[in-house]
Design a protein around this motif. Structure first.
Motif, PDB file in Angstrom:
ATOM      1  N   LEU A  74       0.837  -1.205   0.000  1.00 25.76           N
ATOM      2  CA  LEU A  74       0.000   0.000   0.000  1.00 25.76           C
ATOM      3  C   LEU A  74       0.871   1.253   0.000  1.00 25.76           C
ATOM      4  O   LEU A  74       0.598   2.215  -0.733  1.00 25.76           O
ATOM      5  N   VAL A  75       1.927   1.242   0.823  1.00 28.06           N
ATOM      6  CA  VAL A  75       2.862   2.375   0.844  1.00 28.06           C
ATOM      7  C   VAL A  75       3.487   2.568  -0.536  1.00 28.06           C
ATOM      8  O   VAL A  75       3.596   3.694  -1.046  1.00 28.06           O
ATOM      9  N   GLY A  76       3.883   1.457  -1.173  1.00 33.17           N
ATOM     10  CA  GLY A  76       4.476   1.531  -2.499  1.00 33.17           C
ATOM     11  C   GLY A  76       3.515   2.072  -3.541  1.00 33.17           C
ATOM     12  O   GLY A  76       3.903   2.877  -4.395  1.00 33.17           O
ATOM     13  N   ALA A  77       2.254   1.647  -3.482  1.00 39.51           N
ATOM     14  CA  ALA A  77       1.251   2.118  -4.438  1.00 39.51           C
ATOM     15  C   ALA A  77       1.010   3.617  -4.289  1.00 39.51           C
ATOM     16  O   ALA A  77       0.893   4.350  -5.281  1.00 39.51           O
ATOM     17  N   ILE A  78       0.954   4.079  -3.049  1.00 40.89           N
ATOM     18  CA  ILE A  78       0.773   5.519  -2.798  1.00 40.89           C
ATOM     19  C   ILE A  78       1.993   6.294  -3.302  1.00 40.89           C
ATOM     20  O   ILE A  78       1.862   7.371  -3.907  1.00 40.89           O
ATOM     21  N   ALA A  79       3.192   5.736  -3.073  1.00 40.70           N
ATOM     22  CA  ALA A  79       4.419   6.400  -3.525  1.00 40.70           C
ATOM     23  C   ALA A  79       4.482   6.481  -5.047  1.00 40.70           C
ATOM     24  O   ALA A  79       4.863   7.514  -5.611  1.00 40.70           O
ATOM     25  N   VAL A  80       4.096   5.396  -5.734  1.00 42.35           N
ATOM     26  CA  VAL A  80       4.078   5.399  -7.199  1.00 42.35           C
ATOM     27  C   VAL A  80       3.086   6.440  -7.720  1.00 42.35           C
ATOM     28  O   VAL A  80       3.365   7.177  -8.674  1.00 42.35           O
ATOM     29  N   THR A  81       1.918   6.514  -7.086  1.00 44.46           N
ATOM     30  CA  THR A  81       0.908   7.491  -7.480  1.00 44.46           C
ATOM     31  C   THR A  81       1.427   8.913  -7.317  1.00 44.46           C
ATOM     32  O   THR A  81       1.317   9.750  -8.225  1.00 44.46           O
ATOM     33  N   ALA A  82       2.008   9.183  -6.151  1.00 47.16           N
ATOM     34  CA  ALA A  82       2.533  10.524  -5.880  1.00 47.16           C
ATOM     35  C   ALA A  82       3.680  10.858  -6.829  1.00 47.16           C
ATOM     36  O   ALA A  82       3.784  11.999  -7.322  1.00 47.16           O
ATOM     37  N   PHE A  83       4.536   9.885  -7.101  1.00 44.40           N
ATOM     38  CA  PHE A  83       5.673  10.125  -7.986  1.00 44.40           C
ATOM     39  C   PHE A  83       5.212  10.550  -9.374  1.00 44.40           C
ATOM     40  O   PHE A  83       5.734  11.513  -9.956  1.00 44.40           O
ATOM     41  N   GLN A  84       4.233   9.844  -9.929  1.00 47.09           N
ATOM     42  CA  GLN A  84       3.741  10.174 -11.263  1.00 47.09           C
ATOM     43  C   GLN A  84       3.157  11.578 -11.306  1.00 47.09           C
ATOM     44  O   GLN A  84       3.461  12.374 -12.203  1.00 47.09           O
ATOM     45  N   ILE A  85       2.317  11.896 -10.334  1.00 40.56           N
ATOM     46  CA  ILE A  85       1.651  13.205 -10.324  1.00 40.56           C
ATOM     47  C   ILE A  85       2.663  14.332 -10.205  1.00 40.56           C
ATOM     48  O   ILE A  85       2.642  15.306 -10.969  1.00 40.56           O
ATOM     49  N   PHE A  86       3.577  14.207  -9.242  1.00 43.98           N
ATOM     50  CA  PHE A  86       4.560  15.272  -9.025  1.00 43.98           C
ATOM     51  C   PHE A  86       5.548  15.386 -10.185  1.00 43.98           C
ATOM     52  O   PHE A  86       5.955  16.485 -10.550  1.00 43.98           O
ATOM     53  N   LEU A  87       5.948  14.239 -10.780  1.00 49.17           N
ATOM     54  CA  LEU A  87       6.894  14.294 -11.883  1.00 49.17           C
ATOM     55  C   LEU A  87       6.279  14.979 -13.096  1.00 49.17           C
ATOM     56  O   LEU A  87       6.900  15.858 -13.719  1.00 49.17           O
ATOM     57  N   PHE A  88       5.040  14.607 -13.457  1.00 48.36           N
ATOM     58  CA  PHE A  88       4.393  15.231 -14.606  1.00 48.36           C
ATOM     59  C   PHE A  88       4.148  16.720 -14.352  1.00 48.36           C
ATOM     60  O   PHE A  88       4.273  17.549 -15.257  1.00 48.36           O
ATOM     61  N   ALA A  89       3.809  17.064 -13.098  1.00 50.32           N
ATOM     62  CA  ALA A  89       3.622  18.486 -12.770  1.00 50.32           C
ATOM     63  C   ALA A  89       4.939  19.245 -12.891  1.00 50.32           C
ATOM     64  O   ALA A  89       4.982  20.385 -13.384  1.00 50.32           O
ATOM     65  N   ALA A  90       6.039  18.611 -12.462  1.00 51.80           N
ATOM     66  CA  ALA A  90       7.356  19.247 -12.558  1.00 51.80           C
ATOM     67  C   ALA A  90       7.778  19.426 -14.010  1.00 51.80           C
ATOM     68  O   ALA A  90       8.362  20.446 -14.376  1.00 51.80           O
ATOM     69  N   ILE A  91       7.474  18.429 -14.863  1.00 47.24           N
ATOM     70  CA  ILE A  91       7.821  18.520 -16.279  1.00 47.24           C
ATOM     71  C   ILE A  91       7.129  19.724 -16.909  1.00 47.24           C
ATOM     72  O   ILE A  91       7.720  20.469 -17.693  1.00 47.24           O
TER      73      ILE A  91
END
Length: 308
Positions: A74-91
């Motif tokens: 569950l921690v990993g799934a939340i981290a993957v979700t957050a990573f995608q959102i923040f990375l695309f926002a940063a791009i």
């Protein structure tokens, strides 16, 4: 080739495939960040589930249902979700090169700090490689004279993505070290990410910008190659190397992203940024060489002493 060196090469290969995310994202710029992230996760989960069913390797999913593993998952799934959102926002805020470099480049530092807190022994080779990599990142991220203002919002998003990436790496390392199949971990993470993101897509309606053939192909690439294949390679290698080393080898992703950004997306390059890229390459080579040397010493010491 020793297991540790093979693992380092797999981690690096997965990171290189991640480096194509920025290019693919340039074809879906009109769509919402949440829509792209959700579709990417859903496609990856479906592809991996089909693969595991065909290969009859679904036993790893059953192990993930155990209480301790389920919490880590569950921690990993939340981290993957957050990573995608923040990375695309940063791009979108800072450009492909700077966003990816900061997001992945900060991960070795964060992971190394966690390793020290867990009283892990960080080797000299890792320290040298990290210094080379971070120095290279610093050179690349210094703004040029024509762009003297650093996009602070984009930098914030990128560092948040780096934090999520660190959490994902540590969680995945604990699962793969326990013997759970990398494809099972990846499938579970992205199934969870797709479930977490799908309600937000329904609310925002961001999927409307994904109707062109180029956008459809880009999303397919993101889900199949840059996610399914890349994450399985990364996790297979992660079972053979330490989490700090994996985060360091992950610098191959921002290196690839920077090359694509400069050559294909016409983002500004300079002699300083090229020098930075060379230092990152040197750091990756240093890390793999350190892994090879450590593996070689272990093989020598494992041999029984010959008695005359």
């Amino acid at each position: 080739m020793g297991a540790a060196v093979r693992g380092a090469c797999q981690v690096t290969s997965g990171a290189l495939l991640w480096g194509t995310i920025g290019l693919a994202h340039s074809f879906v710029h009109e769509a919402g960040i949440l829509a792209v992230s959700s579709l990417r996760a859903a496609i990856a989960a479906c592809v991996l589930l089909i693969y595991m069913a065909c290969m009859r390797t679904t036993s790893g999913l059953k192990r993930l249902a155990e209480s301790r593993n389920l919490l880590i998952c569950l921690v990993g799934a939340i981290a993957v979700t957050a990573f995608q959102i923040f990375l695309f926002a940063a791009i979108r805020s800072a450009g492909v090169a700077m966003a990816t470099l900061l997001a992945i480049g900060s991960a070795p530092v964060f992971t190394g700090v966690v390793g020290l807190l867990q009283k892990q022994r960080l080797e000299l080779g890792w320290l040298l490689a990290t210094i080379l990599g971070i120095t290279g990142l610093g050179l690349i991220c210094i703004p040029s004279k024509s762009a003297s203002v650093i996009p602070l919002l984009g930098v914030t998003y990128a560092l948040a993505a780096g934090t999520a990436y660190t959490a994902y790496t540590i969680a995945a390392k604990s699962l793969t070290t326990a013997g759970i199949q990398p494809q099972a971990v990846t499938t579970a993470y992205f199934t969870g990410a797709a479930l977490l993101l799908s309600p937000t897509v329904a609310v925002t309606g961001g999927i409307r910008g994904l109707s062109s053939p180029s956008a459809i192909l880009a999303v397919a690439w993101l889900g199949i190659i840059a996610t399914s294949v890349a994450y399985v390679l990364y996790l297979r290698g992660l079972s053979e190397v330490t989490a700090p080393s994996a985060a360091l080898l992950g610098l191959a992703e921002p290196l690839m992203a920077a090359v694509i950004g400069y050559l294909l997306l016409k983002e500004e390059a300079s002699a300083r940024s090229v020098t930075g890229m060379a230092l990152i390459i040197a750091g990756i080579v240093c890390s793999i060489s350190s892994t090879w040397s450590r593996n070689r010493r272990a093989m020598i010491f494992a041999q029984p002493n010959s008695v005359p």
